[in-house]
Design a protein around this motif. Sequence first.
Motif, short mmCIF file in Angstrom:
data_model
loop_
_atom_site.label_atom_id
_atom_site.label_comp_id
_atom_site.label_asym_id
_atom_site.label_seq_id
_atom_site.Cartn_x
_atom_site.Cartn_y
_atom_site.Cartn_z
N LEU A 224 28.77 82.25 14.90
CA LEU A 224 27.89 82.01 16.04
C LEU A 224 26.54 82.68 15.85
CD1 LEU A 224 30.46 82.44 18.95
CD2 LEU A 224 29.27 80.31 18.34
N GLU A 225 26.55 83.90 15.33
CA GLU A 225 25.29 84.62 15.12
C GLU A 225 24.49 84.00 13.98
OE1 GLU A 225 26.87 88.92 16.84
OE2 GLU A 225 26.58 88.67 14.68
N VAL A 226 25.18 83.57 12.92
CA VAL A 226 24.47 82.89 11.82
C VAL A 226 23.84 81.60 12.34
CG1 VAL A 226 24.75 81.73 9.59
CG2 VAL A 226 25.91 83.89 10.02
N ALA A 227 24.54 80.88 13.21
CA ALA A 227 23.99 79.64 13.78
C ALA A 227 22.74 79.92 14.61
CB ALA A 227 25.04 78.94 14.64
N SER A 228 22.74 81.04 15.32
CA SER A 228 21.57 81.40 16.12
C SER A 228 20.37 81.69 15.23
CB SER A 228 21.90 82.64 16.98
OG SER A 228 20.77 83.04 17.73
N VAL A 229 20.60 82.45 14.16
CA VAL A 229 19.51 82.74 13.22
C VAL A 229 19.09 81.47 12.49
CG1 VAL A 229 18.88 84.04 11.14
CG2 VAL A 229 20.22 85.14 12.94
N GLY A 230 20.06 80.63 12.13
CA GLY A 230 19.75 79.38 11.45
C GLY A 230 18.90 78.46 12.31
N ARG A 231 19.16 78.44 13.61
CA ARG A 231 18.35 77.62 14.51
C ARG A 231 16.89 78.10 14.47
NH1 ARG A 231 21.09 78.18 18.69
NH2 ARG A 231 22.14 76.16 18.78
N SER A 232 16.68 79.40 14.49
CA SER A 232 15.32 79.94 14.44
C SER A 232 14.63 79.60 13.13
CB SER A 232 15.36 81.47 14.63
OG SER A 232 15.87 81.81 15.90
N LEU A 233 15.37 79.73 12.02
CA LEU A 233 14.80 79.38 10.72
C LEU A 233 14.45 77.89 10.65
CD1 LEU A 233 17.05 81.43 8.27
CD2 LEU A 233 14.55 81.52 8.35
N GLY A 234 15.36 77.05 11.15
CA GLY A 234 15.10 75.61 11.16
C GLY A 234 13.90 75.25 12.01
N LYS A 235 13.76 75.92 13.16
CA LYS A 235 12.62 75.66 14.04
C LYS A 235 11.32 76.09 13.37
CE LYS A 235 10.65 74.56 17.99
NZ LYS A 235 10.51 73.13 18.36
N ALA A 236 11.32 77.29 12.77
CA ALA A 236 10.10 77.81 12.13
C ALA A 236 9.68 76.93 10.95
CB ALA A 236 10.33 79.25 11.68
N ALA A 237 10.64 76.57 10.10
CA ALA A 237 10.32 75.73 8.94
C ALA A 237 9.95 74.32 9.37
CB ALA A 237 11.50 75.70 7.98
N GLY A 238 10.68 73.78 10.34
CA GLY A 238 10.41 72.43 10.80
C GLY A 238 9.02 72.26 11.39
N GLU A 239 8.59 73.26 12.17
CA GLU A 239 7.24 73.21 12.75
C GLU A 239 6.19 73.19 11.63
OE1 GLU A 239 6.10 72.81 15.68
OE2 GLU A 239 7.70 73.28 17.09
N GLN A 240 6.41 73.97 10.59
CA GLN A 240 5.43 74.01 9.50
C GLN A 240 5.43 72.73 8.69
OE1 GLN A 240 5.11 77.88 7.33
NE2 GLN A 240 6.68 78.60 8.77
N ILE A 241 6.61 72.14 8.47
CA ILE A 241 6.67 70.86 7.75
C ILE A 241 5.96 69.78 8.56
CG2 ILE A 241 8.21 69.03 6.94
CD1 ILE A 241 10.29 71.27 6.37
N ALA A 242 6.21 69.74 9.87
CA ALA A 242 5.58 68.74 10.73
C ALA A 242 4.07 68.91 10.74
CB ALA A 242 6.14 68.86 12.15
N ALA A 243 3.58 70.14 10.78
CA ALA A 243 2.14 70.39 10.79
C ALA A 243 1.50 70.04 9.46
CB ALA A 243 1.87 71.85 11.14
N ARG A 244 2.19 70.36 8.38
CA ARG A 244 1.63 70.12 7.04
C ARG A 244 1.60 68.64 6.70
NH1 ARG A 244 3.70 73.91 2.16
NH2 ARG A 244 2.79 75.44 3.61
N SER B 235 18.61 72.00 14.98
CA SER B 235 20.00 71.68 15.30
C SER B 235 20.83 71.44 14.04
CB SER B 235 20.07 70.43 16.20
OG SER B 235 19.50 70.69 17.46
N VAL B 236 20.21 70.82 13.04
CA VAL B 236 20.90 70.57 11.77
C VAL B 236 21.30 71.90 11.13
CG1 VAL B 236 20.64 69.71 9.41
CG2 VAL B 236 19.81 68.35 11.35
N ILE B 237 20.35 72.82 11.03
CA ILE B 237 20.64 74.10 10.38
C ILE B 237 21.65 74.90 11.20
CG2 ILE B 237 19.64 76.21 9.43
CD1 ILE B 237 18.81 73.56 8.05
N ALA B 238 21.51 74.88 12.52
CA ALA B 238 22.47 75.58 13.37
C ALA B 238 23.89 75.03 13.17
CB ALA B 238 22.06 75.47 14.84
N SER B 239 24.02 73.72 13.07
CA SER B 239 25.34 73.10 12.87
C SER B 239 25.92 73.48 11.53
CB SER B 239 25.23 71.57 12.98
OG SER B 239 24.82 71.18 14.27
N ALA B 240 25.12 73.42 10.48
CA ALA B 240 25.60 73.80 9.15
C ALA B 240 26.03 75.26 9.13
CB ALA B 240 24.52 73.54 8.10
N CYS B 241 25.25 76.12 9.78
CA CYS B 241 25.60 77.54 9.85
C CYS B 241 26.89 77.75 10.63
CB CYS B 241 24.48 78.33 10.53
SG CYS B 241 22.98 78.48 9.54
#
Length: 460
Positions: free
Chosen positions: A66-86, A104-110
């Motif tokens: 559960l904790e890994v999924a929480s951190v994974g969601r944050s990583l996915g959000k941070a990376a996704g925002e940068q990919i979308a902007a770039r 959500s994808v990264i959180a699910s995998a985590c």
Amino acid sequence: MNWQSLYTTQRTGSSRGNSTDPVRNSFLRDYDRIIFSSGFRRLQNKTQVFPLPGAIFVHNRLTHSLEVASVGRSLGKAAGEQIAARHACANETHTEFYRYELASVIASACLAHDIGNPPFGHSGEDAIRAFFRELEGDNKKIIEDNLSPNQRRDLEYFEGNSNAFRILTHNFNEPEPGGYRLTYTTLAALVKYPCTSAEGFNKNSISTKKSGFFDSEIDTYTQIAAALGIPRLAEGSNIYARHPFVYLTEAADDICYRVIDLEDAHRLRIVSTDTFMDLFLPFFDGETGPYTRRSYIDGKLAAINDDNQKVQYIRARWIGLMVDKLAAAFMAHEEQLLAGTLDKDLLKCLSPADHELIGRINTFSVENIYNYRSVVEIEVAGYNVIGGLLRELVQAVLHPGLSKSGKVLKIIPAQFPVTGKGRDVYGDVRSVVDFISGMTDLYAIDLYRKMTGISIPDIR
């Protein structure tokens, strides 16, 4: 590979794509399917590091996931925002996915990353491997005569990562194919070592450090790779480049267990507060952010009275700092990620100073936590319990004509089909391993005691 083709709503066992649910999109449904599954719930009673249960609560596989999924969601959000902007000029649908759905994808995998781990932590994996490597006599000959080299490696190099992929995609004894029927995207974000057992366990490449799918799931992963444009690393092989999303899933796990295992050790008074601070405070030296600079951190610590609260505060700040740094590292290596040539995890992409500090944590944890007496005791117990269960069940599968075998085989639930006639040795043995690897620690101990006569079951 390119960002536009690296995701799809296609699911295992289904020809349909997009969800028509107006509330939950395809990737949120993946998360829900995992979290409501019995396989995920059983992680509640699987060892993370320290024995369960205890007077002081420590992490089990479920709380860790559960904790890994929480951190994974944050990583996915941070990376996704940068990919979308770039890549803002790309198709709007792609921008929407990276901005709003990658998290959500990264959180699910985590969430699912440890679902294939057997009882008793990593010692459970070792116990399964040791049993099949040390087979002798008729049992060894039956295995060698009926299994391919890759199938034998599935057992002799049993891997929790491959087992997770099997659990999520295999239908076991149900008529509907596809297992949990997750999207190809979530599954690809889970497979850290995209190769077979025969081609894995070769540390020359990050893709082959371990294995990511068993012989029985080769076709499933091949379909996923083809749909997402994941290239093979060698012609004619089953070794693939890593999907870029895997690096984020892996990073979330790497962040969590490095700090959480030490937090648990601190609660158990194995590690002092001063030692914990000595390991983590140096990461904030030289930081200039308003909430990450060392002077701010020291001021907050001075105002906290309870040592456990101090450790929790540093844990939270350190996770936030690592999320920012690893998301930046992910984007800094975009070209290599898409080319499938980044041959190290994101932690190794940090600055030399941070990498050295991570090394200190690794060394300390191995010397003082992972070899702590109670941890070693549970590992030894795991060897005996899992080895004993395998001895009874595999013997029955390989010699179904013995009088005892018929009784023993009745213990295996119907969801793990066994022919009972020795016609499909690999399938039958895999069903035994599926049954045992899915057990909780307590269930495995209870069944072992009953099967060995240490305790006599009640008649119910």
